[in-house]
Write an enzyme that holds these catalytic residues in place. Sequence first.
Site, PDB file in Angstrom:
ATOM      1  N   LYS A  78       0.833  -1.214   0.000  1.00  0.00           N
ATOM      2  CA  LYS A  78       0.000   0.000   0.000  1.00  0.00           C
ATOM      3  C   LYS A  78       0.855   1.245   0.000  1.00  0.00           C
ATOM      4  O   LYS A  78       2.020   1.229   0.430  1.00  0.00           O
ATOM      5  CB  LYS A  78      -0.949   0.021   1.197  1.00  0.00           C
ATOM      6  CG  LYS A  78      -0.286   0.049   2.576  1.00  0.00           C
ATOM      7  CD  LYS A  78       0.084   1.425   3.110  1.00  0.00           C
ATOM      8  CE  LYS A  78       0.883   1.362   4.405  1.00  0.00           C
ATOM      9  NZ  LYS A  78       1.569   2.584   4.775  1.00  0.00           N
ATOM     10  N   ASP A 109      -2.495  -1.836   9.712  1.00  0.00           N
ATOM     11  CA  ASP A 109      -2.601  -1.860   8.249  1.00  0.00           C
ATOM     12  C   ASP A 109      -3.118  -3.203   7.715  1.00  0.00           C
ATOM     13  O   ASP A 109      -3.353  -3.330   6.509  1.00  0.00           O
ATOM     14  CB  ASP A 109      -1.223  -1.628   7.609  1.00  0.00           C
ATOM     15  CG  ASP A 109      -0.719  -0.206   7.819  1.00  0.00           C
ATOM     16  OD1 ASP A 109      -1.545   0.692   8.057  1.00  0.00           O
ATOM     17  OD2 ASP A 109       0.511  -0.013   7.724  1.00  0.00           O
TER      18      ASP A 109
HETATM   19  O1  C5P Z   1      -0.512  -1.268  14.425  1.00  0.00           O
HETATM   20  P1  C5P Z   1       0.938  -1.527  14.212  1.00  0.00           P
HETATM   21  O2  C5P Z   1       1.468  -2.607  15.100  1.00  0.00           O
HETATM   22  O3  C5P Z   1       1.304  -1.723  12.776  1.00  0.00           O
HETATM   23  O4  C5P Z   1       1.658  -0.199  14.643  1.00  0.00           O
HETATM   24  C1  C5P Z   1       3.047  -0.150  14.872  1.00  0.00           C
HETATM   25  C2  C5P Z   1       3.389   1.081  15.681  1.00  0.00           C
HETATM   26  O5  C5P Z   1       3.164   2.266  14.895  1.00  0.00           O
HETATM   27  C3  C5P Z   1       2.546   1.288  16.923  1.00  0.00           C
HETATM   28  O6  C5P Z   1       3.092   0.597  18.022  1.00  0.00           O
HETATM   29  C4  C5P Z   1       2.632   2.806  17.125  1.00  0.00           C
HETATM   30  O7  C5P Z   1       3.858   3.165  17.685  1.00  0.00           O
HETATM   31  C5  C5P Z   1       2.644   3.323  15.698  1.00  0.00           C
HETATM   32  N1  C5P Z   1       1.296   3.670  15.203  1.00  0.00           N
HETATM   33  C6  C5P Z   1       0.687   4.808  15.716  1.00  0.00           C
HETATM   34  N2  C5P Z   1      -0.567   5.153  15.276  1.00  0.00           N
HETATM   35  C7  C5P Z   1      -1.199   4.413  14.338  1.00  0.00           C
HETATM   36  C8  C5P Z   1      -0.590   3.256  13.808  1.00  0.00           C
HETATM   37  C9  C5P Z   1       0.673   2.915  14.265  1.00  0.00           C
HETATM   38  O8  C5P Z   1       1.253   5.508  16.567  1.00  0.00           O
HETATM   39  N3  C5P Z   1      -2.411   4.805  13.933  1.00  0.00           N
END
Ligand code: C5P
Length: 319
Positions: free
Chosen positions: A16, A146
Amino acid sequence: MLAVVPPPITVRVPSKVNLHLGVGDLRDDGYHDLSTVFQALSLTDDVTVAVAEDPGVEVHGEGADSVPATQDNLAWRAVRALAEHAGLDADDLKVRVVINKGIPVAGGMAGGSADAAAALVAAAALWRLDIGREELTAVAATIGSDVPFVLHGGTALGTGRGERLVPVLTRHTFHWVLAFDRGGLSTPAVYGELDRLRAEGDPPRLGAVEPLLEALASGDPRRLGGLLGNDLQAASVSLRPALRRTLRAGVEAGALAGIVSGSGPTTAFLCEDADAALRVAAELSGAGVCRTVRVAHGPVPGAKVVSDDTAPRPTTPPD
Ligand code: C5P
């Protein structure tokens, strides 16, 4: 009686790019509220899930050395989460997950999330689970912000952590050039850098998303090019200042616009059409500003089974 082993299932899953990535303030749970428009691109990973006596994960292809082939792998965590959801024994999974990477690792293109989404679809098919897309999306959201989008594909508006999706109307195939950087960037580190920059002086934030949605509906790549934006870009460039040069080189090579993809460091360049993308890619690869250059188009569908051999195979030939 013959033991019947279901055939391996291979799923192809897109990467993406965020056409608009508006990042709100840090929430109490450590995430940021987003207003984002995702587009699924034709740069893909293939993930195969097969019944196996030696369970585990294998990773091949683009950047495979830096992907954990362990239980920390997002694809493995997804298979475990699905097994738990379905009431199977998640501590005794007799499956092997084989990942073939085309999406750059830690590149801001949701490569790890893509593998998780693909593994969910493959395992659900392998185990013949009666599970709808909505239920699968709920499991996907527990793995990463994602994962729901790459499961669905297309173009979508994401809110919440990015996991709440509404499809967006688009009237065109858009053509992209992607510049892979020499290293990766950690997503939490990039969000953390944005919080730091904002604490120091609040860099300008993206405006409303509506004009971009209108540009997508019009199908005009020139109009879209002027509206691409990413609040994380200032943070990725702060951590990787050389990206400024890459962004400039892509536009000088003839792209309509360039942005950092998600948390980076991959940069994405929107081009007028497929021919223009090939010309920009050739020039950008000669500019020496990145590791590899690829062309891609979007929107493309989400995670989909590509192996069509769905008939169970007997483990021993019939008499
Ligand atoms: O959801 P995911 O594990 O992919 O996110 C990885 C990191 O990215 C989270 O721990 C956070 O630090 C950051 N993040 C965020 N806000 C989001 C998505 C991700 O701060 N909406």
